[in-house]
Design a protein around this motif. Structure first.
Motif, PDB file in Angstrom:
ATOM      1  N   GLU A 288       0.797  -1.169   0.008  1.00 38.45           N
ATOM      2  CA  GLU A 288      -0.089   0.135   0.085  1.00 38.45           C
ATOM      3  C   GLU A 288       0.878   1.416   0.110  1.00 38.45           C
TER       4      GLU A 288
ATOM      5  N   SER B 226       2.459   1.628  -3.524  1.00 40.65           N
ATOM      6  CA  SER B 226       1.219   2.190  -4.358  1.00 40.65           C
ATOM      7  C   SER B 226       1.121   3.640  -3.994  1.00 40.65           C
TER       8      SER B 226
ATOM      9  N   ASP C 253      -1.276   5.204 -10.934  1.00 38.55           N
ATOM     10  CA  ASP C 253      -1.957   4.342 -10.161  1.00 38.55           C
ATOM     11  C   ASP C 253      -1.660   2.935 -10.266  1.00 38.55           C
TER      12      ASP C 253
ATOM     13  N   GLU D  10      -1.845  -0.767  -8.712  1.00 38.99           N
ATOM     14  CA  GLU D  10      -2.618  -1.432  -7.629  1.00 38.99           C
ATOM     15  C   GLU D  10      -1.361  -2.220  -6.586  1.00 38.99           C
TER      16      GLU D  10
END
Length: 155
Positions: free
Chosen positions: A27, A30, A40, A42
């Protein structure tokens, strides 16, 4: 530690370098790409991409991930350097150059080391020894967007 130039003054910056994908916060990675800004990406797809890459560099200041890069390589013929990103507040400190240089070093012994960059970054890579290819071709998931961004042209 790396030495870098900041506002014309040389100083030593302390960073922790990691070369495996173990215990990476996907996370956070990202978010780094969003802020860099390189789009972006994932978290689950980043985990797959980095896990399948022979070489990777994660650079931390304390526990904060500040820069990253990877090379998808086969161990002998080709190493493809990609996904090099540095948080904006850490750019212009030499981290991007250090990551690319380390990935080139790790790729030593491959017959060719390839990368592609966004338009306007060519001189940065030229200073690191890369030359423009005249025969590279690509198929992108979103071809129209790749043309719009100047990554490819109609042949």
């Amino acid at each position: 530690m790396i030495k870098a130039l900041c506002e014309g003054k040389e100083h030593t910056l302390k960073y922790r370098w990691k070369y495996s994908a173990d215990n990476i916060d996907w996370e956070e990675l990202s978010e780094l790409y969003k802020l860099a800004p390189l789009g972006d990406k994932e978290p689950n797809k980043l985990e797959t991409a980095f896990s399948n890459s022979l070489f990777k560099c994660f650079v931390f200041e304390g526990s904060k991930l500040v820069a990253v890069g990877r090379a998808l390589a086969d161990g002998t013929d080709c190493s493809y350097i990609c996904d090099v990103a540095v948080l904006p507040e850490y750019q212009s400190e030499g981290l991007g150059k250090a990551i690319v240089s380390k990935l080139v070093e790790l790729s030593d012994g491959h017959k060719k080391i390839i990368l592609y960059s966004y338009p306007g970054k060519e001189n940065f890579y030229k200073k690191l020894g890369f030359k423009r290819m005249s025969t590279a071709m690509a198929i992108f998931e979103n071809q129209d967007q790749a043309v719009e961004w100047g990554l490819v042209s109609e042949v």
